[in-house]
Structure formats: C-alpha cells, structure tokens
Design a protein around this motif. Structure first.
Motif, PDB file in Angstrom:
ATOM      1  N   ASN A  13       6.606  -9.195  -2.230  1.00 28.92           N
ATOM      2  CA  ASN A  13       5.990  -7.889  -2.449  1.00 28.92           C
ATOM      3  C   ASN A  13       7.032  -6.783  -2.468  1.00 28.92           C
ATOM      4  O   ASN A  13       7.019  -5.910  -3.329  1.00 28.92           O
ATOM      5  N   THR A  46      -0.513  -7.528  -7.140  1.00 27.04           N
ATOM      6  CA  THR A  46      -1.561  -7.352  -6.153  1.00 27.04           C
ATOM      7  C   THR A  46      -2.022  -5.898  -6.219  1.00 27.04           C
ATOM      8  O   THR A  46      -1.343  -5.040  -6.795  1.00 27.04           O
ATOM      9  N   ARG A  47      -3.154  -5.608  -5.622  1.00 29.14           N
ATOM     10  CA  ARG A  47      -3.645  -4.237  -5.642  1.00 29.14           C
ATOM     11  C   ARG A  47      -2.671  -3.301  -4.921  1.00 29.14           C
ATOM     12  O   ARG A  47      -2.385  -2.197  -5.401  1.00 29.14           O
TER      13      ARG A  47
END
Length: 203
Positions: free
Chosen positions: A91, A152-153
């Motif tokens: 991430n 991802t959001r």
C-alpha cells in the motif's frame, strides 16, 4: 552510475515488491513513458530531468518516516498519537510512488530567448505544460493506475486527495475526504514535506 540511474533502479526494486494483478502492464507503460525523465514541475520543485522520479522516491521516504513499523511488517498511521490506519508495504509503495503518475506525458520542452553571462541573447530550454489528458490531478493518477491494476479504496482516495487543499476542488469535499481517509492526509503531508523541505531549494 549517475544518480538518475540509481533512482531508476530503486524505483524498479520498490515496485517489484508489488504483486498485484496488472502491475506488470503498469510497469511496461511506465518504462515506455517519460516517468524516469520528466521534471516534477515546470519551475516550482525539481524542475530538472528525472525530477518526477526523485520526487516520487522522496515522497516514499517521507511517508515511511511518518508511519510506525509494526512487528508483522505492516505500518500504522497515527494522528495525535491515536492509530488512524494500518497499511501494508505494498500500500505504501503504491500510494507514494504512483501518486503523481498523472505527470507522465504532461511536460514538454520549449525555448525562449535569454541573455547569457556575456550579455548575448540565446535560446534556452524550459519546461512547459502539454496536457493531452485534461482530467484533473489526483483523479487523473487514479484513472491512469486503474487502467492497469485495481487500487484499494484507501489507496484511491489517498492518491486522489494527495494535494489536499492546494487543488481547485470544493474545500468541503477535500476536508471530508481527509476526515474519512486518514491515509490521504498521510500522503498529503509526505508530499508537502518532499516538495517544500526536501526539494524546495533544488532548482
């Protein structure tokens, strides 16, 4: 090895840690683009060849420095000492290294007349904007990345709102996004640190 090649090698090594479907196509696009040669801006910060690459790595360094590394290899983001978000290494790499991919193919070199040190007029190069995909800033980065792999959001909102209140959009929307998605604030802070403190004096 010059600094730009070292930066390219580091960028590639960091992105090799991303195992998401489509990352190979994204990297093929990046290698064919001017990602490794483009400036970070026309004149404000890192307006030099390879500036965008250096800026992306600077944001990664700043973001990692602002996160707490956990024993399991994940990172936590804390606001005023209160845990606000938990992310993986993947991430962090995606949000930092790809937040400004919207600047790929965005700049062009033009020439203007200027006097040199001897007082003689000559043509000197400078960077100008050539926006062939006028789709905003953060939203354009999200659009470009998701043409190759899913975000991802949290990643999408962090990249979309990484310039915080510096953009032209409705300030209430920015504030709401930063409230709902703390990682957007984390990336915004890292971006500002890189821009104003790591790169502000580099011309």
């Amino acid at each position: 090895m010059d600094n730009r090649q070292a930066n390219i090698n580091r960028f590639e090594a960091e992105m090799a840690k991303v195992t998401r479907d489509g990352v190979d196509k994204l990297m093929a696009f990046i290698r064919k683009s001017d990602m490794y040669a483009a400036p970070a801006s026309t004149r404000f910060h890192l307006s030099v060849t390879g500036g965008l690459l250096r800026h992306s790595l600077n944001v990664l360094d700043a973001l990692r420095a602002n996160l707490t590394k956990n024993d399991d290899g994940t990172y936590s983001y804390e606001v005023a000492g209160v845990p606000a978000a938990r992310v993986t290494e993947e991430n962090v790499i995606i949000m930092a290294l790809l937040h400004d991919i919207c600047k790929v193919g965005f700049y062009a070199v033009d020439y203007r007349n200027a006097k040199n040190e001897q007082g003689v007029w000559e043509k000197v190069p400078y960077y100008t904007v050539r926006d062939t995909l006028p789709y905003g800033h953060g939203e354009k980065s999200v659009y470009m990345i998701q043409s190759f792999m899913r975000l991802t959001r949290d990643e999408a909102f962090a990249i979309r709102y990484h310039i915080g209140f510096s953009g032209n959009e409705d300030k209430n929307s920015v504030g709401r996004a930063l409230e709902m998605f703390p990682l957007a604030l984390a990336v915004n802070v890292a971006d500002m640190e890189a821009t104003y403190y790591l790169e502000g004096s580099v011309k």
